[in-house]
Design a protein around this motif. Structure first.
Motif, PDB file in Angstrom:
ATOM      1  N   GLU A  57       0.847  -1.197   0.000  1.00 38.37           N
ATOM      2  CA  GLU A  57       0.000   0.000   0.000  1.00 38.37           C
ATOM      3  C   GLU A  57       0.877   1.239   0.000  1.00 38.37           C
ATOM      4  N   ASN A  58       0.481   2.271  -0.753  1.00 35.56           N
ATOM      5  CA  ASN A  58       1.237   3.533  -0.711  1.00 35.56           C
ATOM      6  C   ASN A  58       0.723   4.407   0.431  1.00 35.56           C
ATOM      7  N   GLU A  59       1.322   5.598   0.547  1.00 34.46           N
ATOM      8  CA  GLU A  59       0.970   6.473   1.696  1.00 34.46           C
ATOM      9  C   GLU A  59      -0.483   6.912   1.645  1.00 34.46           C
ATOM     10  N   ALA A  60      -1.060   6.907   0.452  1.00 31.35           N
ATOM     11  CA  ALA A  60      -2.470   7.302   0.315  1.00 31.35           C
ATOM     12  C   ALA A  60      -3.414   6.138   0.653  1.00 31.35           C
ATOM     13  N   GLY A  61      -2.814   5.001   1.030  1.00 32.42           N
ATOM     14  CA  GLY A  61      -3.648   3.842   1.388  1.00 32.42           C
ATOM     15  C   GLY A  61      -4.147   3.071   0.170  1.00 32.42           C
ATOM     16  N   GLU A  62      -3.571   3.365  -1.005  1.00 31.13           N
ATOM     17  CA  GLU A  62      -3.981   2.625  -2.225  1.00 31.13           C
ATOM     18  C   GLU A  62      -3.142   1.354  -2.348  1.00 31.13           C
ATOM     19  N   ARG A  63      -3.819   0.250  -2.647  1.00 32.07           N
ATOM     20  CA  ARG A  63      -3.074  -1.012  -2.860  1.00 32.07           C
ATOM     21  C   ARG A  63      -2.491  -0.983  -4.263  1.00 32.07           C
ATOM     22  N   ILE A  64      -1.195  -0.803  -4.344  1.00 27.69           N
ATOM     23  CA  ILE A  64      -0.586  -0.664  -5.669  1.00 27.69           C
ATOM     24  C   ILE A  64      -0.136  -2.015  -6.228  1.00 27.69           C
ATOM     25  N   TYR A 111      13.910 -22.830  -1.244  1.00 25.41           N
ATOM     26  CA  TYR A 111      14.877 -23.398  -0.297  1.00 25.41           C
ATOM     27  C   TYR A 111      15.693 -22.345   0.448  1.00 25.41           C
ATOM     28  N   LYS A 112      15.363 -21.068   0.259  1.00 26.67           N
ATOM     29  CA  LYS A 112      15.966 -20.028   1.085  1.00 26.67           C
ATOM     30  C   LYS A 112      14.840 -19.104   1.528  1.00 26.67           C
ATOM     31  N   ARG A 113      14.752 -18.872   2.837  1.00 26.73           N
ATOM     32  CA  ARG A 113      13.656 -18.040   3.362  1.00 26.73           C
ATOM     33  C   ARG A 113      13.878 -16.577   3.004  1.00 26.73           C
ATOM     34  N   ARG A 114      12.911 -16.019   2.299  1.00 25.33           N
ATOM     35  CA  ARG A 114      12.912 -14.590   2.001  1.00 25.33           C
ATOM     36  C   ARG A 114      11.496 -14.193   1.658  1.00 25.33           C
ATOM     37  N   TRP A 115      11.256 -12.931   1.462  1.00 24.79           N
ATOM     38  CA  TRP A 115       9.953 -12.522   0.949  1.00 24.79           C
ATOM     39  C   TRP A 115      10.158 -11.575  -0.213  1.00 24.79           C
ATOM     40  N   GLY A 116       9.217 -11.572  -1.122  1.00 25.21           N
ATOM     41  CA  GLY A 116       9.375 -10.708  -2.275  1.00 25.21           C
ATOM     42  C   GLY A 116       8.087 -10.523  -3.048  1.00 25.21           C
ATOM     43  N   PHE A 117       8.040  -9.384  -3.725  1.00 24.10           N
ATOM     44  CA  PHE A 117       6.926  -9.095  -4.630  1.00 24.10           C
ATOM     45  C   PHE A 117       7.467  -9.008  -6.056  1.00 24.10           C
ATOM     46  N   CYS A 118       6.700  -9.494  -6.992  1.00 27.75           N
ATOM     47  CA  CYS A 118       7.066  -9.397  -8.401  1.00 27.75           C
ATOM     48  C   CYS A 118       6.089  -8.447  -9.078  1.00 27.75           C
ATOM     49  N   LEU A 119       6.621  -7.582  -9.897  1.00 23.58           N
ATOM     50  CA  LEU A 119       5.772  -6.600 -10.574  1.00 23.58           C
ATOM     51  C   LEU A 119       6.404  -6.209 -11.898  1.00 23.58           C
ATOM     52  N   THR A 120       5.684  -5.455 -12.691  1.00 24.64           N
ATOM     53  CA  THR A 120       6.256  -5.060 -13.976  1.00 24.64           C
ATOM     54  C   THR A 120       7.386  -4.063 -13.713  1.00 24.64           C
ATOM     55  N   ASP A 121       8.352  -4.080 -14.599  1.00 18.29           N
ATOM     56  CA  ASP A 121       9.488  -3.175 -14.453  1.00 18.29           C
ATOM     57  C   ASP A 121       9.021  -1.726 -14.554  1.00 18.29           C
ATOM     58  N   LYS A 122       8.020  -1.528 -15.401  1.00 21.57           N
ATOM     59  CA  LYS A 122       7.443  -0.193 -15.589  1.00 21.57           C
ATOM     60  C   LYS A 122       6.920   0.339 -14.254  1.00 21.57           C
ATOM     61  N   GLN A 123       6.162  -0.536 -13.543  1.00 26.74           N
ATOM     62  CA  GLN A 123       5.595  -0.102 -12.265  1.00 26.74           C
ATOM     63  C   GLN A 123       6.699   0.132 -11.231  1.00 26.74           C
ATOM     64  N   LYS A 124       7.674  -0.756 -11.222  1.00 27.35           N
ATOM     65  CA  LYS A 124       8.751  -0.626 -10.228  1.00 27.35           C
ATOM     66  C   LYS A 124       9.476   0.715 -10.401  1.00 27.35           C
ATOM     67  N   ARG A 125       9.756   1.038 -11.651  1.00 25.55           N
ATOM     68  CA  ARG A 125      10.480   2.290 -11.918  1.00 25.55           C
ATOM     69  C   ARG A 125       9.658   3.528 -11.585  1.00 25.55           C
ATOM     70  N   SER A 126       8.329   3.388 -11.598  1.00 26.15           N
ATOM     71  CA  SER A 126       7.483   4.575 -11.400  1.00 26.15           C
ATOM     72  C   SER A 126       7.138   4.816  -9.928  1.00 26.15           C
ATOM     73  N   LEU A 127       7.648   3.954  -9.025  1.00 26.37           N
ATOM     74  CA  LEU A 127       7.270   4.122  -7.615  1.00 26.37           C
ATOM     75  C   LEU A 127       7.919   5.378  -7.030  1.00 26.37           C
ATOM     76  N   PRO A 128       7.147   6.281  -6.455  1.00 23.05           N
ATOM     77  CA  PRO A 128       7.732   7.492  -5.859  1.00 23.05           C
ATOM     78  C   PRO A 128       8.362   7.208  -4.494  1.00 23.05           C
ATOM     79  N   GLU A 129       9.267   8.102  -4.101  1.00 25.83           N
ATOM     80  CA  GLU A 129       9.833   8.013  -2.739  1.00 25.83           C
ATOM     81  C   GLU A 129       8.697   8.047  -1.735  1.00 25.83           C
ATOM     82  N   GLY A 130       8.925   7.444  -0.572  1.00 24.79           N
ATOM     83  CA  GLY A 130       7.888   7.478   0.458  1.00 24.79           C
ATOM     84  C   GLY A 130       7.908   6.198   1.248  1.00 24.79           C
ATOM     85  N   ASN A 131       6.951   6.037   2.089  1.00 32.56           N
ATOM     86  CA  ASN A 131       6.845   4.831   2.895  1.00 32.56           C
ATOM     87  C   ASN A 131       5.715   3.941   2.370  1.00 32.56           C
ATOM     88  N   TYR A 132       5.995   2.645   2.449  1.00 29.89           N
ATOM     89  CA  TYR A 132       5.028   1.679   1.904  1.00 29.89           C
ATOM     90  C   TYR A 132       4.649   0.651   2.967  1.00 29.89           C
TER      91      TYR A 132
END
Ligand code: ZN
Length: 417
Positions: A57-64, A111-132
């Motif tokens: 979720e972004n700072e505006a509470g939108e699930r991106i 086989y290795k504990r981690r967490w991650g989200f997958c998304l389009t590169d376009k969306q990843k590049r467009s994410l603004p600074e801020g808290n999520y």
């Protein structure tokens, strides 16, 4: 396929169980559960993974980014997480494909504990600074690995198996096309009369599931398996691709003969690594005679991305593949060695209504030629595929003519080829 596509599957968990529940509306399955921690050869069955929901979720509470929109958004086997992260912190857990900026990649971390989200590169590049705000509601705890099989006994105990993998989430051509084809092949063979071979239909999570299966059935697999085929990448409309068995076999000759005379575009290549579960089936301890007939070989552009969806797989593509596999089954089932019952000279064909007395052959052209070859080579040493290859004709035509000669009492089945 439409029912199975949306389910979030992985190598363990409720997605696989749900998949088997749905399949059981179409065929009976013997479902097996192998507990986490079980050792299978060099491997150990991991903890079971299940997921309820996940989002950013972004700072505006939108699930991106929302798992509910596409199950590829969460890296398979992500551990649970809940918290607020800066963009820089979050980016360490974001995966995209710069080569294909518009698709969501499919990634796993079994086989290795981690967490991650997958998304389009376009969306990843467009994410603004801020808290999520990030939440993954998943569980990773001792449970089981689920696999399933079905069996159709034939006259012989020798088995041909079809193996598909059920561990991919919403991936239509890779994985799911094989699952769906396996269901339809079961139904084809169940209704087919007088099967010579026994048939086994295996549904396993890729790699670890194949290993569990082999470990639980080692002696039988080694003793009974004649041939196997790994089913994957079968629903697009690309040319066929056949990966041959490791050491060459009559299976290869039959498959390639059927492909050659089908009129479809195809390509055949020697056993190669990596690949799918043929890696386990053809490991030196087993060295089973296993090939893999695909359409577009893994590695196609849409492979392991959100573009491998229900638009990429077509009814025409799947149906064409089903028809091809049915022809291969018919060719394997019909590939007998015959004995000529009138071996001293050619038989007087018109006596058997195989040729008209006025000189207009009942079997004209190719069929008459095939008939003469079958009579000549039914010498206890040549199977019908040998004859088809010698003549460069379809084994299915040779089988058809041989059946007529058998009905007329001119040749007799000795054994399967
Ligand atoms: Zn895959």
């Amino acid at each position: 396929m439409k029912k199975l596509f949306p389910i979030c599957r992985s190598i363990t968990g409720n997605g696989v169980r749900k998949t088997f529940e749905i399949i059981q509306d179409y065929m009976p399955l013997e479902v097996c559960e192998c507990p986490s921690g079980t050792e299978c050869f060099d491997w150990t069955v991991p903890d079971e993974w299940n997921i309820e929901s996940a989002y950013i979720e972004n700072e505006a509470g939108e699930r991106i980014v929302d798992f509910a929109d596409n199950n590829l958004h969460v890296m398979s086997y992500s551990e649970p997480v809940s918290g607020v992260f800066s963009l820089a912190e979050l980016k360490e857990h974001l995966y995209s494909s710069s080569d294909q900026p518009d698709v969501i990649p499919y990634l796993t971390s079994y086989y290795k504990r981690r967490w991650g989200f997958c998304l389009t590169d376009k969306q990843k590049r467009s994410l603004p600074e801020g808290n999520y705000k990030v939440e993954i509601k998943s569980t990773l705890e001792p449970g089981a690995l689920t696999y399933a099989e079905a069996f159709i006994p034939g006259k012989s105990e020798e088995e041909i198996f079809f193996s598909c993998y059920v561990c991919h989430p919403s991936m239509a051509n890779d994985s799911l096309s094989g699952v769906v084809l396996n269901v339809f092949l079961y139904n084809y063979l169940k209704d087919r009369k007088d099967n010579y071979y026994s048939y086994r239909f295996v549904f396993v999570p890729e790699t670890i599931g194949a290993l569990v299966y082999l470990s639980n059935n080692k002696d039988r697999v080694l003793e009974k398996t004649k041939y196997g085929l790994v089913l994957t990448c079968l629903g697009d409309e690309g040319a066929f691709n056949y990966k041959r068995t490791k050491f060459g076999s009559p299976l290869d000759t039959v498959v390639e003969n059927v492909l050659k005379f089908s009129g479809c575009e195809y390509n055949a290549f020697d056993f190669a690594l990596p690949g799918s579960d043929e890696r386990q089936y053809c490991s030196p301890g087993f060295n089973l005679t296993v090939g893999s007939l695909m359409r577009s070989c893994y590695g196609f552009t849409e492979y392991h991305t959100s573009a491998d969806d229900l638009n990429f797989v077509t009814e025409k593509g799947l149906r064409g593949t089903y028809d091809m596999y049915c022809k291969i089954v018919e060719a394997l089932e019909g590939n007998y060695l015959y004995r000529n019952l009138k071996p001293y000279g050619e038989p007087f064909l018109s006596k058997y209504e195989l040729r008209d007395t006025v000189g207009a052959p009942k079997f004209i052209g190719d069929d008459l030629k095939i008939l003469l070859y079958i009579l000549s080579y039914s010498d206890d040493n040549h199977s019908l595929i040998d004859i088809a290859e010698k003549m460069d004709v379809s084994i299915l035509d040779v089988i058809r003519v041989a059946e007529t000669l058998e009905e007329k009492g001119l040749i007799q089945k000795l054994r399967i080829g």
